[in-house]
Design a protein around this motif. Structure first.
Motif, PDB file in Angstrom:
ATOM      1  N   LYS A 298      22.260 -46.086  24.843  1.00 38.65           N
ATOM      2  CA  LYS A 298      22.444 -46.076  23.385  1.00 38.65           C
ATOM      3  C   LYS A 298      21.154 -45.613  22.708  1.00 38.65           C
ATOM      4  O   LYS A 298      21.181 -44.798  21.785  1.00 38.65           O
ATOM      5  CB  LYS A 298      22.832 -47.466  22.893  1.00 38.65           C
ATOM      6  N   ARG A 299      20.023 -46.093  23.169  1.00 38.69           N
ATOM      7  CA  ARG A 299      18.724 -45.721  22.597  1.00 38.69           C
ATOM      8  C   ARG A 299      18.448 -44.225  22.815  1.00 38.69           C
ATOM      9  O   ARG A 299      17.973 -43.541  21.916  1.00 38.69           O
ATOM     10  CB  ARG A 299      17.633 -46.576  23.247  1.00 38.69           C
ATOM     11  N   LYS A 300      18.782 -43.713  24.012  1.00 37.76           N
ATOM     12  CA  LYS A 300      18.578 -42.292  24.302  1.00 37.76           C
ATOM     13  C   LYS A 300      19.427 -41.417  23.394  1.00 37.76           C
ATOM     14  O   LYS A 300      18.966 -40.398  22.884  1.00 37.76           O
ATOM     15  CB  LYS A 300      18.897 -41.980  25.762  1.00 37.76           C
ATOM     16  N   ILE A 301      20.676 -41.810  23.195  1.00 38.11           N
ATOM     17  CA  ILE A 301      21.568 -41.057  22.316  1.00 38.11           C
ATOM     18  C   ILE A 301      21.025 -41.057  20.889  1.00 38.11           C
ATOM     19  O   ILE A 301      20.944 -40.017  20.242  1.00 38.11           O
ATOM     20  CB  ILE A 301      23.003 -41.625  22.359  1.00 38.11           C
ATOM     21  N   ALA A 302      20.639 -42.241  20.409  1.00 39.75           N
ATOM     22  CA  ALA A 302      20.101 -42.352  19.048  1.00 39.75           C
ATOM     23  C   ALA A 302      18.841 -41.505  18.896  1.00 39.75           C
ATOM     24  O   ALA A 302      18.645 -40.852  17.866  1.00 39.75           O
ATOM     25  CB  ALA A 302      19.810 -43.821  18.718  1.00 39.75           C
ATOM     26  N   LYS A 303      17.990 -41.476  19.911  1.00 41.67           N
ATOM     27  CA  LYS A 303      16.757 -40.704  19.847  1.00 41.67           C
ATOM     28  C   LYS A 303      17.047 -39.208  19.838  1.00 41.67           C
ATOM     29  O   LYS A 303      16.411 -38.453  19.095  1.00 41.67           O
ATOM     30  CB  LYS A 303      15.853 -41.067  21.037  1.00 41.67           C
TER      31      LYS A 303
ATOM     32  N   VAL B 147      20.205 -42.380   0.498  1.00 41.24           N
ATOM     33  CA  VAL B 147      19.767 -43.520   1.289  1.00 41.24           C
ATOM     34  C   VAL B 147      18.266 -43.693   1.098  1.00 41.24           C
ATOM     35  O   VAL B 147      17.606 -42.863   0.491  1.00 41.24           O
ATOM     36  CB  VAL B 147      20.100 -43.346   2.795  1.00 41.24           C
ATOM     37  N   ASP B 148      17.738 -44.760   1.631  1.00 44.08           N
ATOM     38  CA  ASP B 148      16.304 -45.021   1.545  1.00 44.08           C
ATOM     39  C   ASP B 148      15.554 -44.192   2.586  1.00 44.08           C
ATOM     40  O   ASP B 148      16.082 -43.894   3.657  1.00 44.08           O
ATOM     41  CB  ASP B 148      16.050 -46.515   1.790  1.00 44.08           C
ATOM     42  N   ARG B 149      14.308 -43.842   2.294  1.00 40.59           N
ATOM     43  CA  ARG B 149      13.496 -43.070   3.221  1.00 40.59           C
ATOM     44  C   ARG B 149      13.313 -43.798   4.555  1.00 40.59           C
ATOM     45  O   ARG B 149      13.263 -43.185   5.612  1.00 40.59           O
ATOM     46  CB  ARG B 149      12.112 -42.775   2.612  1.00 40.59           C
ATOM     47  N   THR B 150      13.237 -45.123   4.516  1.00 38.78           N
ATOM     48  CA  THR B 150      13.043 -45.881   5.747  1.00 38.78           C
ATOM     49  C   THR B 150      14.257 -45.761   6.678  1.00 38.78           C
ATOM     50  O   THR B 150      14.110 -45.868   7.894  1.00 38.78           O
ATOM     51  CB  THR B 150      12.753 -47.360   5.457  1.00 38.78           C
ATOM     52  N   TYR B 151      15.430 -45.522   6.099  1.00 42.58           N
ATOM     53  CA  TYR B 151      16.633 -45.320   6.916  1.00 42.58           C
ATOM     54  C   TYR B 151      16.533 -43.995   7.672  1.00 42.58           C
ATOM     55  O   TYR B 151      16.843 -43.926   8.863  1.00 42.58           O
ATOM     56  CB  TYR B 151      17.886 -45.351   6.031  1.00 42.58           C
ATOM     57  N   ILE B 152      16.076 -42.945   6.995  1.00 36.40           N
ATOM     58  CA  ILE B 152      15.896 -41.647   7.651  1.00 36.40           C
ATOM     59  C   ILE B 152      14.854 -41.784   8.758  1.00 36.40           C
ATOM     60  O   ILE B 152      15.031 -41.269   9.864  1.00 36.40           O
ATOM     61  CB  ILE B 152      15.485 -40.552   6.637  1.00 36.40           C
ATOM     62  N   SER B 153      13.780 -42.489   8.483  1.00 35.91           N
ATOM     63  CA  SER B 153      12.740 -42.722   9.475  1.00 35.91           C
ATOM     64  C   SER B 153      13.306 -43.437  10.706  1.00 35.91           C
ATOM     65  O   SER B 153      13.035 -43.051  11.840  1.00 35.91           O
ATOM     66  CB  SER B 153      11.604 -43.546   8.868  1.00 35.91           C
ATOM     67  N   ALA B 154      14.104 -44.461  10.471  1.00 34.68           N
ATOM     68  CA  ALA B 154      14.702 -45.223  11.574  1.00 34.68           C
ATOM     69  C   ALA B 154      15.666 -44.361  12.392  1.00 34.68           C
ATOM     70  O   ALA B 154      15.715 -44.470  13.620  1.00 34.68           O
ATOM     71  CB  ALA B 154      15.413 -46.463  11.034  1.00 34.68           C
ATOM     72  N   LEU B 155      16.416 -43.482  11.722  1.00 35.84           N
ATOM     73  CA  LEU B 155      17.296 -42.566  12.438  1.00 35.84           C
ATOM     74  C   LEU B 155      16.487 -41.613  13.303  1.00 35.84           C
ATOM     75  O   LEU B 155      16.802 -41.402  14.482  1.00 35.84           O
ATOM     76  CB  LEU B 155      18.159 -41.756  11.460  1.00 35.84           C
ATOM     77  N   GLU B 156      15.451 -41.033  12.740  1.00 38.21           N
ATOM     78  CA  GLU B 156      14.641 -40.066  13.472  1.00 38.21           C
ATOM     79  C   GLU B 156      13.920 -40.695  14.660  1.00 38.21           C
ATOM     80  O   GLU B 156      13.709 -40.040  15.677  1.00 38.21           O
ATOM     81  CB  GLU B 156      13.621 -39.406  12.541  1.00 38.21           C
ATOM     82  N   GLN B 157      13.574 -41.959  14.550  1.00 34.75           N
ATOM     83  CA  GLN B 157      12.903 -42.660  15.644  1.00 34.75           C
ATOM     84  C   GLN B 157      13.873 -43.173  16.704  1.00 34.75           C
ATOM     85  O   GLN B 157      13.455 -43.625  17.759  1.00 34.75           O
ATOM     86  CB  GLN B 157      12.097 -43.833  15.097  1.00 34.75           C
ATOM     87  N   GLY B 158      15.164 -43.114  16.392  1.00 30.49           N
ATOM     88  CA  GLY B 158      16.155 -43.635  17.327  1.00 30.49           C
ATOM     89  C   GLY B 158      16.303 -45.137  17.271  1.00 30.49           C
ATOM     90  O   GLY B 158      16.889 -45.752  18.156  1.00 30.49           O
ATOM     91  N   VAL B 159      15.794 -45.733  16.208  1.00 30.52           N
ATOM     92  CA  VAL B 159      15.883 -47.180  16.027  1.00 30.52           C
ATOM     93  C   VAL B 159      17.266 -47.569  15.522  1.00 30.52           C
ATOM     94  O   VAL B 159      17.804 -48.613  15.880  1.00 30.52           O
ATOM     95  CB  VAL B 159      14.795 -47.678  15.048  1.00 30.52           C
TER      96      VAL B 159
END
Length: 78
Positions: free
Chosen positions: A8-13, A39-51
């Motif tokens: 799941k983490r690999k896919i998200a990343k 959306v909030d900037r922190t959400y985009i950051s979390a998506l890009e990091q795979g979090v």
């Protein structure tokens, strides 16, 4: 259904890497993308990091704003 967290983490990343690649291709900040999507900037950051794993709808909106084919978010192998 049991979640295989490493996969799941690999896919998200991988999805996050695609978002970041296309965002940077447009020379957009995370803030610019976040504002265009609503959306909030922190959400985009979390998506890009795979979090975080975005919903299909949110990923579709992001791909539309980045002028990319939706399928390109999923063009990878694990």
């Amino acid at each position: 259904m049991e979640t295989n967290k490493p996969i799941k983490r690999k896919i998200a990343k991988k999805i996050g890497n695609a978002i970041k690649f296309y965002r940077e291709k447009l020379d957009w900040s995370q803030e610019t993308l976040a504002n265009s999507v609503g959306v909030d900037r922190t959400y985009i950051s979390a998506l890009e990091q795979g979090v975080k794993c975005g919903s299909i709808y949110c990923l579709y909106i992001i791909s539309t704003k980045l002028n990319m084919d939706f399928k390109d978010l999923f063009d990878f192998k694990i």
